[in-house]
Design a protein around this motif. Structure first.
Motif, PDB file in Angstrom:
ATOM      1  N   ASP A   1      -2.255  -3.701 -11.832  1.00  0.00           N
ATOM      2  CA  ASP A   1      -2.575  -3.699 -10.077  1.00  0.00           C
ATOM      3  C   ASP A   1      -2.749  -4.691  -9.320  1.00  0.00           C
ATOM      4  O   ASP A   1      -2.129  -4.630  -7.912  1.00  0.00           O
TER       5      ASP A   1
ATOM      6  N   ALA B   1       6.445   1.806  -1.670  1.00  0.00           N
ATOM      7  CA  ALA B   1       6.823   1.131  -3.096  1.00  0.00           C
ATOM      8  C   ALA B   1       6.877   2.537  -3.891  1.00  0.00           C
ATOM      9  O   ALA B   1       6.133   3.333  -2.977  1.00  0.00           O
TER      10      ALA B   1
ATOM     11  N   GLN C   1       6.617   3.956  -8.156  1.00  0.00           N
ATOM     12  CA  GLN C   1       6.137   3.373  -8.957  1.00  0.00           C
ATOM     13  C   GLN C   1       6.490   2.651 -10.477  1.00  0.00           C
ATOM     14  O   GLN C   1       8.435   3.234 -10.800  1.00  0.00           O
TER      15      GLN C   1
ATOM     16  N   ARG D   1      -0.341   0.960  -5.571  1.00  0.00           N
ATOM     17  CA  ARG D   1       0.654   2.022  -3.624  1.00  0.00           C
ATOM     18  C   ARG D   1      -0.460   2.140  -2.568  1.00  0.00           C
ATOM     19  O   ARG D   1      -0.672   2.121  -1.225  1.00  0.00           O
TER      20      ARG D   1
ATOM     21  N   ALA E   1       4.641   5.065   0.510  1.00  0.00           N
ATOM     22  CA  ALA E   1       4.552   4.624  -0.726  1.00  0.00           C
ATOM     23  C   ALA E   1       4.800   5.851  -1.292  1.00  0.00           C
ATOM     24  O   ALA E   1       4.392   6.974  -0.988  1.00  0.00           O
TER      25      ALA E   1
ATOM     26  N   THR F   1       4.010  11.751  -0.990  1.00  0.00           N
ATOM     27  CA  THR F   1       4.576  10.303  -0.012  1.00  0.00           C
ATOM     28  C   THR F   1       3.766  10.202   1.009  1.00  0.00           C
ATOM     29  O   THR F   1       2.806  10.866   1.801  1.00  0.00           O
TER      30      THR F   1
END
Length: 505
Positions: free
Chosen positions: A9, A40, A42, A233, A245, A478
């Motif tokens: 990460d 961004a 996953q 994120r 995100a 989000t």
């Protein structure tokens, strides 16, 4: 939530920061720019793809939405809405659909025609490839030999069997329309709101505005989608390195709520968590063992602990809240009944591997918690941790009990893509002639009410002896930097999810 970022990460966060600053994501502190918008999602490393015929990850679908359009998409109720299809009409018995097409062009200037639709169908339904086409089972009833271009803007699609829900099949994953003759998808050409610029699996995708988009040119001039883990994120949206995100954990959403300069939105009934029993191999080839597993899952505890309370208990059949969902008696945690069923199956000393990976929040926690629940029923579930980057591909082929998360789908598409005998995403290896026949019968039934009765019977079969344990649904969280309007906050897999063409500053 972890207190420290993983090395991966950190690396991804560095990539986000470097790319965002180089792209000019923010012109000054607190200021939003429509020149470049960075979102961004996953990531899944090298497993990511930009081929619309085979890509199946959430981040893949986000990229597909920028470059391509489908004939139909599904709205937040899982009902089909026309996109490249201007209109559609079946014949009397549902074996032919005449579809009028929108007047638009490909990114390279070529006119979009019925030939592109026919080529896409032929590509999906052609000879098996190294990577199977996701929509091959969903579209299996299409008779390519009888399909035809009536004219440039009208196509007639012939079906081997009746289907009065064919627009739903044309809205499924893997049905985005590609250009006639396209074979190289390293630099994809689409009809969508953004024009492809670059792609690096596991890192980023960039695109520029399609000024001639048929549904109106986006306000964003450059769009950048980056691949990042959950912690990356959160850190990136906190620091202003990204503008949006997707799919934040409940703890991340709590951190961001009330924070100046950031808005957080939560969409319920969005992420659907499950265990998947491989029904083609021991011990789950025995229906009583499958029934026992359904009784040894404490769904309330899994939602409360593993999913951090950010969701609702579900009931082992898919699609709660959407058309055709069947309300059935709730499965509950019942060690005594689980033991009785295992005794009937001759499996009181049951032991199996539970294959999982940290691909999303709660996966490993849910696996270990279920192992504890199973132990109270005298069953040993050995938790095996796989690779985050290759987990979904690995879990499709290997293991006895695996895990997964799905966004919502139209229930008929869920059946077709995951539960028919030849379904390409058949994670439970479910093969049931009665189930397959009921699906075909439903497709040939003209009225929605009559189809609902058939689908209920299919749900009852799965609820009794299926291979899926859908134990909880989660909210989809989000976050976006304030100053942007109309950032997407919708049920995943719906048309409104991950659409950035209406974002304005």
């Amino acid at each position: 939530m972890r207190s420290r970022l993983s090395r991966r990460d950190l690396l991804l966060g560095s990539a986000i920061a470097a790319g965002a600053l180089a792209a000019g994501c923010g012109t000054r502190s607190g200021a939003a720019s429509t020149d470049t918008f960075t979102a961004a999602f996953q990531g899944s490393g090298a497993a990511e793809s930009i081929d619309p015929g085979v890509a199946s990850l959430f981040i893949d679908e986000a990229r597909m939405k920028t470059v391509y359009d489908g004939l139909f998409e599904i709205d937040h109720t899982m009902a089909p809405i026309p996109r490249l299809a201007a209109s559609s009409e079946p014949n009397a018995d549902g074996t032919r659909w005449r579809i009028a097409l929108r007047d638009t062009h490909w990114h390279d200037g070529k006119k979009f025609t019925s030939r592109d639709v026919l080529y896409t169908l032929a590509r999906v339904l052609g000879p098996p490839q190294k990577s199977p086409f996701i929509a091959a089972a969903t579209l299996a009833q299409v008779d390519l030999s009888q399909c035809r271009a009536v004219d440039d803007r009208t196509v007639e699609i012939a079906l081997r069997t009746s289907s009065f829900e064919f627009p739903l099949a044309l809205s499924a994953y893997g049905t985005k329309i590609v250009q006639d003759g396209a074979t190289d998808f390293s630099k994809p050409v689409g009809t969508g709101p953004f024009v492809f610029e670059s792609f690096e699996a596991g890192r980023q995708f960039t695109a520029r505005v399609n000024e001639k988009y048929w549904d109106g040119a986006p306000a964003i001039h450059h769009l950048r989608l980056v691949s990042a883990g959950a912690d990356a994120r959160l850190s990136a949206v906190q620091s202003g390195q990204i503008d949006y995100a997707d799919n934040l954990t409940p703890s991340a959403a709590r951190v961001l709520r009330g924070r100046a300069g950031i808005s957080v939105r939560s969409t319920p009934n969005s992420g659907i968590y499950f265990f998947a029993m491989k029904t083609d191999r021991p011990p789950f080839d025995n229906p009583d063992v499958r029934r026992a597993v359904m009784r040894m899952v404490d769904r309330d505890e899994l939602v409360k602990v593993a999913l951090e309370g950010d969701g609702e208990v579900t009931n082992d059949v898919f699609g709660e809240g959407y058309q055709y969902y069947a309300e059935l008696p709730q499965h509950t945690y019942d060690p005594d009944e689980a033991g009785r069923l295992l005794s009937r199956a001759g499996a009181r000393d049951l032991s199996f591997d539970l294959f999982t990976a940290p691909v999303d929040f709660g996966f490993v926690e849910a696996a270990r918690l279920f192992a504890d629940q199973a132990a109270k029923c005298g069953v040993r579930a050995n938790v095996v941790i796989g690779s985050k980057d290759s987990y979904y591909a690995d879990a499709l082929k290997t293991g006895q009990l695996t895990m997964g998360q799905s966004g919502p789908l139209a229930i008929p598409n869920h059946f077709a893509s995951r539960l028919l005998t030849a379904a390409p995403q058949n994670r439970t290896k479910w093969s049931d002639p009665e189930f397959d026949a009921l699906y075909a019968k439903a497709q040939a039934t003209p009225t929605a009410a009559a189809r609902a009765a058939i689908y209920r019977t299919m749900h009852e079969i799965l609820h009794d002896r299926g291979g899926f344990v859908f134990f909880g649904s989660t909210h989809w969280n989000t976050a976006a930097r304030e100053g942007f309007r109309d950032t997407p906050a919708a049920v995943p897999n719906s048309h409104e999810w991950a659409r950035f063409d209406e974002v304005t500053a």
